[in-house]
Motif scaffolding. Structure first.
Motif, PDB file in Angstrom:
ATOM      1  N   ILE A 160     -14.588  16.084 -72.962  1.00  0.00           N
ATOM      2  CA  ILE A 160     -13.727  15.369 -72.025  1.00  0.00           C
ATOM      3  C   ILE A 160     -14.134  13.900 -72.010  1.00  0.00           C
ATOM      4  O   ILE A 160     -15.310  13.571 -71.801  1.00  0.00           O
ATOM      5  CB  ILE A 160     -13.842  15.954 -70.602  1.00  0.00           C
ATOM      6  CG1 ILE A 160     -13.255  17.367 -70.563  1.00  0.00           C
ATOM      7  CG2 ILE A 160     -13.141  15.067 -69.583  1.00  0.00           C
ATOM      8  CD1 ILE A 160     -11.749  17.431 -70.751  1.00  0.00           C
ATOM      9  N   ALA A 161     -13.182  13.033 -72.236  1.00  0.00           N
ATOM     10  CA  ALA A 161     -13.416  11.590 -72.212  1.00  0.00           C
ATOM     11  C   ALA A 161     -12.471  10.950 -71.206  1.00  0.00           C
ATOM     12  O   ALA A 161     -11.413  11.491 -70.883  1.00  0.00           O
ATOM     13  CB  ALA A 161     -13.212  10.985 -73.596  1.00  0.00           C
ATOM     14  N   ILE A 162     -12.881   9.789 -70.713  1.00  0.00           N
ATOM     15  CA  ILE A 162     -12.057   8.999 -69.808  1.00  0.00           C
ATOM     16  C   ILE A 162     -11.749   7.684 -70.500  1.00  0.00           C
ATOM     17  O   ILE A 162     -12.668   6.975 -70.944  1.00  0.00           O
ATOM     18  CB  ILE A 162     -12.783   8.728 -68.476  1.00  0.00           C
ATOM     19  CG1 ILE A 162     -13.234  10.044 -67.841  1.00  0.00           C
ATOM     20  CG2 ILE A 162     -11.886   7.948 -67.525  1.00  0.00           C
ATOM     21  CD1 ILE A 162     -12.128  10.981 -67.444  1.00  0.00           C
ATOM     22  N   ILE A 212     -18.346  14.040 -71.842  1.00  0.00           N
ATOM     23  CA  ILE A 212     -19.091  15.230 -71.432  1.00  0.00           C
ATOM     24  C   ILE A 212     -18.504  16.433 -72.163  1.00  0.00           C
ATOM     25  O   ILE A 212     -17.358  16.399 -72.618  1.00  0.00           O
ATOM     26  CB  ILE A 212     -19.044  15.450 -69.910  1.00  0.00           C
ATOM     27  CG1 ILE A 212     -17.599  15.713 -69.454  1.00  0.00           C
ATOM     28  CG2 ILE A 212     -19.653  14.280 -69.166  1.00  0.00           C
ATOM     29  CD1 ILE A 212     -17.513  16.214 -68.025  1.00  0.00           C
ATOM     30  N   LYS A 213     -19.283  17.481 -72.271  1.00  0.00           N
ATOM     31  CA  LYS A 213     -18.862  18.669 -72.999  1.00  0.00           C
ATOM     32  C   LYS A 213     -18.643  19.823 -72.029  1.00  0.00           C
ATOM     33  O   LYS A 213     -19.418  20.023 -71.098  1.00  0.00           O
ATOM     34  CB  LYS A 213     -19.914  19.045 -74.035  1.00  0.00           C
ATOM     35  CG  LYS A 213     -19.511  20.172 -74.982  1.00  0.00           C
ATOM     36  CD  LYS A 213     -20.588  20.364 -76.044  1.00  0.00           C
ATOM     37  CE  LYS A 213     -20.243  21.518 -76.969  1.00  0.00           C
ATOM     38  NZ  LYS A 213     -20.276  22.829 -76.294  1.00  0.00           N
ATOM     39  N   ALA A 214     -17.574  20.563 -72.254  1.00  0.00           N
ATOM     40  CA  ALA A 214     -17.313  21.749 -71.444  1.00  0.00           C
ATOM     41  C   ALA A 214     -18.330  22.837 -71.776  1.00  0.00           C
ATOM     42  O   ALA A 214     -18.922  22.852 -72.863  1.00  0.00           O
ATOM     43  CB  ALA A 214     -15.890  22.261 -71.683  1.00  0.00           C
ATOM     44  N   GLY A 215     -18.542  23.745 -70.844  1.00  0.00           N
ATOM     45  CA  GLY A 215     -19.501  24.827 -71.050  1.00  0.00           C
ATOM     46  C   GLY A 215     -19.065  25.781 -72.146  1.00  0.00           C
ATOM     47  O   GLY A 215     -17.868  25.948 -72.408  1.00  0.00           O
ATOM     48  N   ASP A 216     -20.032  26.413 -72.791  1.00  0.00           N
ATOM     49  CA  ASP A 216     -19.726  27.329 -73.895  1.00  0.00           C
ATOM     50  C   ASP A 216     -19.108  28.635 -73.411  1.00  0.00           C
ATOM     51  O   ASP A 216     -18.209  29.176 -74.046  1.00  0.00           O
ATOM     52  CB  ASP A 216     -20.999  27.634 -74.688  1.00  0.00           C
ATOM     53  CG  ASP A 216     -21.518  26.412 -75.435  1.00  0.00           C
ATOM     54  OD1 ASP A 216     -20.688  25.575 -75.834  1.00  0.00           O
ATOM     55  OD2 ASP A 216     -22.741  26.292 -75.598  1.00  0.00           O
ATOM     56  N   ALA A 217     -19.580  29.165 -72.297  1.00  0.00           N
ATOM     57  CA  ALA A 217     -19.143  30.492 -71.849  1.00  0.00           C
ATOM     58  C   ALA A 217     -17.725  30.479 -71.271  1.00  0.00           C
ATOM     59  O   ALA A 217     -16.887  31.312 -71.629  1.00  0.00           O
ATOM     60  CB  ALA A 217     -20.123  31.044 -70.820  1.00  0.00           C
ATOM     61  N   PHE A 218     -17.446  29.525 -70.382  1.00  0.00           N
ATOM     62  CA  PHE A 218     -16.158  29.507 -69.684  1.00  0.00           C
ATOM     63  C   PHE A 218     -15.317  28.270 -70.002  1.00  0.00           C
ATOM     64  O   PHE A 218     -14.205  28.134 -69.509  1.00  0.00           O
ATOM     65  CB  PHE A 218     -16.377  29.561 -68.167  1.00  0.00           C
ATOM     66  CG  PHE A 218     -17.073  30.799 -67.699  1.00  0.00           C
ATOM     67  CD1 PHE A 218     -16.382  31.988 -67.543  1.00  0.00           C
ATOM     68  CD2 PHE A 218     -18.440  30.791 -67.442  1.00  0.00           C
ATOM     69  CE1 PHE A 218     -17.028  33.135 -67.120  1.00  0.00           C
ATOM     70  CE2 PHE A 218     -19.097  31.929 -67.015  1.00  0.00           C
ATOM     71  CZ  PHE A 218     -18.390  33.109 -66.856  1.00  0.00           C
ATOM     72  N   ALA A 219     -15.850  27.367 -70.827  1.00  0.00           N
ATOM     73  CA  ALA A 219     -15.160  26.115 -71.154  1.00  0.00           C
ATOM     74  C   ALA A 219     -14.797  25.329 -69.900  1.00  0.00           C
ATOM     75  O   ALA A 219     -13.756  24.692 -69.824  1.00  0.00           O
ATOM     76  CB  ALA A 219     -13.916  26.395 -71.996  1.00  0.00           C
TER      77      ALA A 219
END
Length: 507
Positions: A376-378, A385-392
């Motif tokens: 995710i970028a602004i 930042i990166k989304a989580g691996d398990a639940f994105a």
């Protein structure tokens, strides 16, 4: 020229000797004079800038140790702290667990308390960490963090008419809070700033501007424990608790040119907002005459290098503050209840800000609906930042009241963006990304789904499998009858043509 330099150098050496002999009671907390030998050349020149470094009476090391030992009366020993952590877990085991991230140089476990409605389980929720006692002679944090844990336990799901009920429930139900009361138990035991190896743990992390601490074998076990911790848990934000001033400090802590001036990181506006959340909730931090609003940029205050705060932001995707809680590094134990009351709402509001503002959401694939650990970028902020691996799931801290263009990207998928106006409340922004179509994909018939779906396969092995077997059996039986009929017809034709004597035919 040499004659001019000598008086200056002599004066400088006198100043350093005075600072060295002064009591730690008023020594600079973030910078300090007793730092790792590997970083002296970079930050000692700024140690104590804007601080009270002198006392009327200079103390020897022995006198200093005796004085701190006297002040330590009423504080928890390392053994007391471990007992208190385990007692808390027994009392509040429905919303907590304890675990160790490693050991100190002398083998003392680095205990962590996790507080959540589902402790130890992965959830699409943000995580926050508090760390106390980074410097051994700054013990207030370890006391306040135990008080914070017990406050949450006492107020969660208790009196629904009390305002504390809503704040405790908000944190426990929506955030995974991790509390490390003491990162430096060895330094605390010996009443000194550094760890058992005399290394300042807040100078022991890899630095963005200078090649220091790059050798993994040279890092301290406490530092390694923190770095390993961040590879296991994706923290959204954090704070370390220090002493020696009264201010909320934010990145950058150092400057590229080694000079003392404001040096902003990409999320400078968000960090100033976070620091203000803490300062404005505090009893008197925001009324500071030394720091406008009770907040400061680290490099403007005095630069340090190899600090934990900048490393968290750069390498851990974690927004960290350095919180200075008391002008006295080691206040009398009788002051702890007042310090708790002064800092209580600040500590709670900072954690709660993770879900009370910013943007949150999840990212999915359009063709299979599976979670995608996308980035995710602004637009306009050079930080992703990166989304989580398990639940994105992602949790992006931003300043309320502004308009943002949010962009989700993932290799093999088309990027998507959307614009939002972030109000005072948090916003939810989910993304569904379409896979990139390649030339080989165009050769497949439209609507052809070549994906493997285990759920659909399980249907064929259940109730429908009985009908499938009956259908196959009937088909085989009909084929057998048709084949038999064709063979009999062929034999009759042969016999009718007088082809030898009649004989039985086995089919």
């Amino acid at each position: 020229m040499e004659n001019v330099r000598k008086p200056i150098i002599n004066s400088y050496l006198v100043l350093l000797s005075l600072c060295f002999c002064a009591s730690f009671h008023h020594t600079a907390a973030k910078g300090g004079l007793f730092t790792s030998l590997r970083s002296d050349s970079l930050d000692d020149r700024y140690a104590g800038s804007g601080r009270h470094l002198f006392q009327e009476k200079q103390l020897s090391k022995e006198e200093h140790f005796r004085r701190l030992n006297k002040l330590a009366e009423g504080y928890m020993s390392n053994a007391d702290l471990e007992k208190a952590i385990k007692a808390f877990n027994r009392r509040c085991n429905s919303i907590s667990r304890i675990y160790s991230i490693g050991e100190s140089v002398l083998g003392v476990p680095l205990w962590v308390i996790e507080i959540s409605d589902k402790p130890g389980k992965d959830e699409p929720e943000p995580s926050f960490k508090y760390i106390g006692n980074v410097h051994g002679d700054e013990p207030v944090g370890r006391e306040l963090l135990l008080l914070l844990a017990n406050w949450l336990c006492d107020n969660y799901m208790k009196d629904p008419l009390a305002s504390s009920f809503f704040l405790a429930n908000l944190i426990v139900d929506n955030i995974h809070l991790h509390i490390l009361p003491s990162l430096n138990p060895d330094g605390y035991q010996s009443r000194k700033r550094g760890n058992a190896n005399d290394v300042d743990l807040n100078r022991d992390f890899p630095d963005q501007f200078f090649h220091m601490n790059d050798d993994l074998s040279m890092r301290q076990p406490e530092t390694k424990a923190i770095m390993s911790w961040l590879t296991k848990i994706h923290f959204t934000a954090s704070a370390t608790l220090h002493g020696g001033a009264l201010v909320a400090n934010y990145p950058w802590d150092g400057s590229e040119d080694e000079k003392k001036h404001y040096y902003a990181c990409p999320d400078d506006k968000t960090f100033r907002y976070m620091a203000s959340v803490y300062s404005n909730s505090h009893h008197n931090m925001s009324r500071s005459k030394e720091f406008p609003g009770g907040i400061t940029n680290g490099a403007q205050w005095y630069p340090i290098y190899g600090g934990m705060q900048d490393w968290n932001y750069i390498h851990g995707g974690c927004f960290e503050l350095t919180l200075e809680l008391s002008d006295d590094k080691w206040p009398h134990a009788s002051e702890i209840p007042d310090l708790w009351e002064y800092n209580k709402m600040s500590m709670l509001n900072l954690v709660a800000s993770l879900v009370k503002t910013g943007i949150h959401g999840r990212i999915f694939s359009s063709n299979q609906g599976r979670p995608l650990p996308a980035s995710i970028a602004i637009n306009g902020i050079n930080y992703t930042i990166k989304a989580g691996d398990a639940f994105a799931d992602y949790h992006r801290l931003l300043t309320p009241g502004d308009k943002y263009e949010v962009i989700a990207t993932m290799p093999g998928y088309k990027s998507k963006s959307t614009s939002i106006v972030l109000g005072e409340e948090a916003s939810t922004v989910d993304f569904i990304l379409d896979p990139v179509v390649t030339a080989s994909d165009d050769l497949l018939p439209r609507g052809c789904d070549c994906s493997y779906d285990s759920k659909k396969l399980k249907l064929l092995t259940g109730e429908q499998s009985k009908f499938l077997l009956i259908f196959v059996f009937i088909s085989l039986f009909l084929c057998f009858l048709m084949k038999r009929r064709a063979i009999l017809s062929f034999v009759r034709q042969k016999q009718g043509a007088g082809a030898g004597p009649k004989r039985p035919v086995g089919v």
